[in-house]
Design a protein around this motif. Sequence first.
Motif, mmCIF file in Angstrom:
data_model
loop_
_atom_site.group_PDB
_atom_site.id
_atom_site.type_symbol
_atom_site.label_atom_id
_atom_site.label_comp_id
_atom_site.label_asym_id
_atom_site.label_seq_id
_atom_site.Cartn_x
_atom_site.Cartn_y
_atom_site.Cartn_z
ATOM 1 N N LEU A 73 -31.493 10.635 11.937
ATOM 2 C CA LEU A 73 -30.127 9.776 12.245
ATOM 3 C C LEU A 73 -29.129 11.088 12.597
ATOM 4 C CD1 LEU A 73 -29.848 7.974 8.881
ATOM 5 C CD2 LEU A 73 -30.630 6.898 11.285
ATOM 6 N N PRO A 74 -29.714 11.797 13.790
ATOM 7 C CA PRO A 74 -28.490 13.082 14.036
ATOM 8 C C PRO A 74 -27.251 12.439 14.571
ATOM 9 C CG PRO A 74 -29.953 12.559 15.882
ATOM 10 C CD PRO A 74 -30.363 11.728 14.732
ATOM 11 N N PRO A 75 -26.114 12.995 13.906
ATOM 12 C CA PRO A 75 -24.795 12.561 14.144
ATOM 13 C C PRO A 75 -24.236 13.331 15.365
ATOM 14 C CG PRO A 75 -24.707 14.137 12.396
ATOM 15 C CD PRO A 75 -26.088 13.675 12.801
ATOM 16 N N LEU A 80 -19.892 13.434 13.315
ATOM 17 C CA LEU A 80 -20.064 14.346 12.127
ATOM 18 C C LEU A 80 -18.827 14.624 11.475
ATOM 19 C CD1 LEU A 80 -21.846 15.992 10.208
ATOM 20 C CD2 LEU A 80 -21.842 17.827 12.073
ATOM 21 N N LYS A 81 -17.787 15.038 12.190
ATOM 22 C CA LYS A 81 -16.493 15.409 12.153
ATOM 23 C C LYS A 81 -15.925 14.283 11.212
ATOM 24 C CE LYS A 81 -11.897 16.808 13.681
ATOM 25 N NZ LYS A 81 -11.003 17.047 14.706
ATOM 26 N N GLU A 82 -16.177 12.806 11.652
ATOM 27 C CA GLU A 82 -15.510 11.733 10.759
ATOM 28 C C GLU A 82 -16.383 11.865 9.401
ATOM 29 O OE1 GLU A 82 -15.087 6.706 11.361
ATOM 30 O OE2 GLU A 82 -15.764 8.058 13.038
ATOM 31 N N MET A 87 -17.009 11.893 3.561
ATOM 32 C CA MET A 87 -17.759 12.569 2.377
ATOM 33 C C MET A 87 -16.974 13.417 1.551
ATOM 34 S SD MET A 87 -21.609 12.845 3.863
ATOM 35 C CE MET A 87 -21.729 12.519 5.391
ATOM 36 N N ASP A 88 -16.051 14.359 2.125
ATOM 37 C CA ASP A 88 -15.395 15.389 1.526
ATOM 38 C C ASP A 88 -14.028 15.121 1.733
ATOM 39 O OD1 ASP A 88 -14.907 17.738 -0.012
ATOM 40 O OD2 ASP A 88 -16.108 18.875 1.258
ATOM 41 N N LEU A 101 -25.220 8.332 1.293
ATOM 42 C CA LEU A 101 -26.036 7.236 1.607
ATOM 43 C C LEU A 101 -25.306 6.254 2.355
ATOM 44 C CD1 LEU A 101 -28.479 5.281 -0.456
ATOM 45 C CD2 LEU A 101 -26.498 3.959 -0.048
ATOM 46 N N ALA A 102 -23.995 6.008 2.036
ATOM 47 C CA ALA A 102 -23.000 5.049 2.827
ATOM 48 C C ALA A 102 -23.283 5.237 4.356
ATOM 49 C CB ALA A 102 -21.793 5.036 2.409
ATOM 50 N N ILE A 103 -22.940 6.533 4.717
ATOM 51 C CA ILE A 103 -22.989 7.108 5.953
ATOM 52 C C ILE A 103 -24.331 6.910 6.638
ATOM 53 C CG2 ILE A 103 -22.571 9.039 7.440
ATOM 54 C CD1 ILE A 103 -19.984 8.024 6.622
ATOM 55 N N CYS A 104 -25.385 7.374 5.927
ATOM 56 C CA CYS A 104 -26.794 7.160 6.528
ATOM 57 C C CYS A 104 -27.138 5.798 6.862
ATOM 58 C CB CYS A 104 -27.663 7.825 5.673
ATOM 59 S SG CYS A 104 -27.438 9.607 5.701
#
Length: 197
Positions: A73-75, A80-82, A87-88, A101-104
Amino acid sequence: MRVMPPKRKAGGRAKDDLPKERQSKLAKEHNISAREEREIKEAFALFAEPMDGEKEGVIPIKDVRRAMVALGLPPSKPELKEFLSIMDPDEEGHATYEPFLAICALKLHARDDGGPDPAEVDEAFRLFAGAGTGAEEDNTPTLTLAHLKRIAMTLKQDVDEALLRDMILEANGGAGVGRGVSRSEFEEVMRRAGAWR
């Protein structure tokens, strides 16, 4: 008279009769299978570091992309920035398991079918914006506060105007309530809400 022992039932299970993996509450919330959750957990575990209070540990932010690539699942760079900001949000340098998990899960859903049919999005947008419903045929290119109020009234829902305003600001990235929500912003909100995979 001869007494026969009772017939034995097949004691062992065939390989195909093994119990199916059960979805966890988290998997159900994100509409993913137990197998998909297991794969996400395995990718997370590849890069996870222990942390007090975190059962699954944490993954360093620098390894989030690598873990997602390991899942297939490469962003993209903007994604990735979003994702990292989600996530952090406090920029502590690590992400916990649940947001990962939610993002994936979102990426899995986006990959599943490449998105909704544009005609379906147009029809849904017109329903929300009032065009084509027999109500107000104004062909407005944006979804406004008035449209959301009408929908809430039609559904007999007492929704606070402040909440409707927040919904518009969330959808348009804070560009202002008066600007409304464009069709593309509407599509993205509906995708995040799980209306389209």
